[in-house]
Design a protein around this motif. Structure first.
Motif, PDB file in Angstrom:
ATOM      1  N   ALA A  78      85.232 -15.287  27.113  1.00  0.00           N
ATOM      2  CA  ALA A  78      86.494 -15.428  26.383  1.00  0.00           C
ATOM      3  C   ALA A  78      86.220 -15.449  24.887  1.00  0.00           C
ATOM      4  CB  ALA A  78      87.214 -16.702  26.794  1.00  0.00           C
ATOM      5  N   ARG A  79      87.175 -14.872  24.105  1.00  0.00           N
ATOM      6  CA  ARG A  79      87.057 -14.838  22.654  1.00  0.00           C
ATOM      7  C   ARG A  79      88.388 -15.212  22.041  1.00  0.00           C
ATOM      8  NH1 ARG A  79      85.499 -10.183  24.603  1.00  0.00           N
ATOM      9  NH2 ARG A  79      87.267  -9.067  23.692  1.00  0.00           N
ATOM     10  N   ALA A  80      88.329 -16.022  20.956  1.00  0.00           N
ATOM     11  CA  ALA A  80      89.545 -16.415  20.235  1.00  0.00           C
ATOM     12  C   ALA A  80      89.167 -16.817  18.819  1.00  0.00           C
ATOM     13  CB  ALA A  80      90.257 -17.570  20.933  1.00  0.00           C
ATOM     14  N   GLU A  83      85.607 -17.391  17.802  1.00  0.00           N
ATOM     15  CA  GLU A  83      84.832 -18.248  18.706  1.00  0.00           C
ATOM     16  C   GLU A  83      84.752 -17.577  20.072  1.00  0.00           C
ATOM     17  OE1 GLU A  83      83.328 -20.979  17.756  1.00  0.00           O
ATOM     18  OE2 GLU A  83      84.176 -20.938  15.733  1.00  0.00           O
ATOM     19  N   HIS A  84      83.730 -17.970  20.853  1.00  0.00           N
ATOM     20  CA  HIS A  84      83.598 -17.395  22.174  1.00  0.00           C
ATOM     21  C   HIS A  84      83.008 -18.409  23.143  1.00  0.00           C
ATOM     22  CE1 HIS A  84      79.540 -16.717  20.498  1.00  0.00           C
ATOM     23  NE2 HIS A  84      79.149 -16.865  21.749  1.00  0.00           N
ATOM     24  N   ALA A  85      83.186 -18.125  24.431  1.00  0.00           N
ATOM     25  CA  ALA A  85      82.635 -18.967  25.485  1.00  0.00           C
ATOM     26  C   ALA A  85      82.403 -18.099  26.705  1.00  0.00           C
ATOM     27  CB  ALA A  85      83.582 -20.116  25.807  1.00  0.00           C
ATOM     28  N   SER A  86      81.534 -18.567  27.603  1.00  0.00           N
ATOM     29  CA  SER A  86      81.220 -17.838  28.828  1.00  0.00           C
ATOM     30  C   SER A  86      81.565 -18.688  30.040  1.00  0.00           C
ATOM     31  CB  SER A  86      79.725 -17.473  28.875  1.00  0.00           C
ATOM     32  OG  SER A  86      79.380 -16.674  27.760  1.00  0.00           O
ATOM     33  N   GLY A  87      81.847 -18.015  31.145  1.00  0.00           N
ATOM     34  CA  GLY A  87      82.178 -18.718  32.378  1.00  0.00           C
ATOM     35  C   GLY A  87      81.415 -18.151  33.555  1.00  0.00           C
ATOM     36  N   LEU A  88      81.186 -18.982  34.546  1.00  0.00           N
ATOM     37  CA  LEU A  88      80.502 -18.590  35.778  1.00  0.00           C
ATOM     38  C   LEU A  88      81.224 -19.260  36.937  1.00  0.00           C
ATOM     39  CD1 LEU A  88      77.979 -17.140  37.039  1.00  0.00           C
ATOM     40  CD2 LEU A  88      76.809 -19.350  36.853  1.00  0.00           C
ATOM     41  N   ILE A 112      86.692 -22.605  45.097  1.00  0.00           N
ATOM     42  CA  ILE A 112      86.061 -22.094  43.881  1.00  0.00           C
ATOM     43  C   ILE A 112      85.394 -23.247  43.127  1.00  0.00           C
ATOM     44  CG2 ILE A 112      88.242 -22.285  42.622  1.00  0.00           C
ATOM     45  CD1 ILE A 112      87.312 -19.924  40.894  1.00  0.00           C
ATOM     46  N   VAL A 113      84.211 -22.984  42.612  1.00  0.00           N
ATOM     47  CA  VAL A 113      83.487 -23.913  41.734  1.00  0.00           C
ATOM     48  C   VAL A 113      83.150 -23.130  40.472  1.00  0.00           C
ATOM     49  CG1 VAL A 113      81.466 -25.390  41.437  1.00  0.00           C
ATOM     50  CG2 VAL A 113      82.525 -25.158  43.715  1.00  0.00           C
ATOM     51  N   ASP A 114      83.580 -23.615  39.310  1.00  0.00           N
ATOM     52  CA  ASP A 114      83.347 -22.847  38.093  1.00  0.00           C
ATOM     53  C   ASP A 114      82.726 -23.691  36.991  1.00  0.00           C
ATOM     54  OD1 ASP A 114      85.686 -23.705  36.111  1.00  0.00           O
ATOM     55  OD2 ASP A 114      86.598 -23.459  38.075  1.00  0.00           O
ATOM     56  N   GLY A 115      82.066 -23.000  36.072  1.00  0.00           N
ATOM     57  CA  GLY A 115      81.444 -23.656  34.934  1.00  0.00           C
ATOM     58  C   GLY A 115      81.757 -22.908  33.662  1.00  0.00           C
ATOM     59  N   THR A 116      81.662 -23.605  32.533  1.00  0.00           N
ATOM     60  CA  THR A 116      81.970 -23.022  31.226  1.00  0.00           C
ATOM     61  C   THR A 116      80.864 -23.357  30.239  1.00  0.00           C
ATOM     62  OG1 THR A 116      84.350 -23.222  31.598  1.00  0.00           O
ATOM     63  CG2 THR A 116      83.626 -22.998  29.319  1.00  0.00           C
ATOM     64  N   LYS A 117      80.511 -22.386  29.412  1.00  0.00           N
ATOM     65  CA  LYS A 117      79.534 -22.598  28.346  1.00  0.00           C
ATOM     66  C   LYS A 117      80.203 -22.260  27.023  1.00  0.00           C
ATOM     67  CE  LYS A 117      74.938 -21.252  26.704  1.00  0.00           C
ATOM     68  NZ  LYS A 117      75.407 -21.078  25.314  1.00  0.00           N
ATOM     69  N   LEU A 118      80.550 -23.274  26.236  1.00  0.00           N
ATOM     70  CA  LEU A 118      81.094 -23.052  24.909  1.00  0.00           C
ATOM     71  C   LEU A 118      79.957 -22.721  23.944  1.00  0.00           C
ATOM     72  CD1 LEU A 118      83.646 -26.008  24.735  1.00  0.00           C
ATOM     73  CD2 LEU A 118      84.141 -23.595  25.146  1.00  0.00           C
TER      74      LEU A 118
END
Length: 233
Positions: A78-80, A83-88, A112-118
């Motif tokens: 994601a981008r805004a 800034e950006h972040a990634s998800g898995l 579903i199990v999800d994670g985020t990396k800012l």
């Protein structure tokens, strides 16, 4: 910055649930891939909320693993506002039963199990959801999908009851290549969303492209536009 991070987090959350859903809907359908059958799908989503906008893209590979089950892995970014972040996300689905009759209802269990990396941070477990999914053929060429789930936001230590209701057409015209659909979805903590979508069969049983447009029924009226594809093999 807080509003920006919340927007990016919301964008990645939508991407994770889009990966779990039956694109281009946010609502999951009860179908399960046969053992050995796989699907590669991806989408780009544009989310606008509170005067800010984010763009998210995801790619998912899912395969049938037998025992009326499938499993998939999705990655997103994601981008805004620079800034950006990634998800898995790891997700799966298992058929529980199928009723008999002329219009049999199929019920599955999806999770579903999800994670985020800012940016500048490590990957963190951010969400878990489990839900019951049903699909029922209704009238000619229509199917009704319904979801009822329980979700946990691991970062906010908050829980929510989620729900989705969608109607999908089997396809218009003699070749049934263009399928319209519509849905409403939400949870018990926020205003619901409506969404309309189209799926086009580029190559029967092999390749699809799709698009959707939705808005939240609330002040500020957040908007979500998506464009995606799916390849079956």
């Amino acid at each position: 910055m807080r509003h920006l991070n919340l927007l990016i987090g919301a964008s990645l959350l939508i991407a994770a649930h889009s990966a779990q859903a039956g694109r281009p809907l946010q609502t999951e359908d009860a179908g399960v891939l046969d053992a050995g059958a796989c699907e590669l799908e991806g989408a780009t989503a544009r989310l606008k909320r509170n005067g800010l906008a984010s763009t998210d893209s995801y790619l998912q590979l899912g395969c049938g693993v037998g025992h009326s089950s499938q499993i998939a892995l999705a990655v997103s970014r994601a981008r805004a506002s620079g800034e950006h972040a990634s998800g898995l996300a790891l997700l799966g689905k298992t058929e529980l039963f199928q009723a008999t009759g002329e219009q049999p209802t199929t019920v599955t269990l999806a999770w579903i199990v999800d994670g985020t990396k800012l940016a500048g941070d490590s990957l963190r477990h951010t969400g878990t959801e489990i839900k019951l999914v049903s699909t029922t053929p209704v009238a000619a060429d229509y199917a009704l999908h319904a979801n009822l789930g329980h979700a946990r936001d691991e970062q906010a230590h908050a829980r929510a009851t989620t729900w989705n209701l969608a109607v999908e057409h089997a396809g218009l015209g003699a070749d049934k290549r263009l399928a319209p659909m519509a849905e409403i979805f939400g949870d018990d903590h926020a205003a619901p969303w409506w969404n309309v979508a189209l799926r086009f069969v580029a190559v029967p049983d092999k390749a699809y492209v799709d698009a959707s447009y939705g808005r939240q029924i609330a002040g500020g009226r957040a908007r979500l536009v998506t464009l995606g594809f799916k390849l079956a093999f």
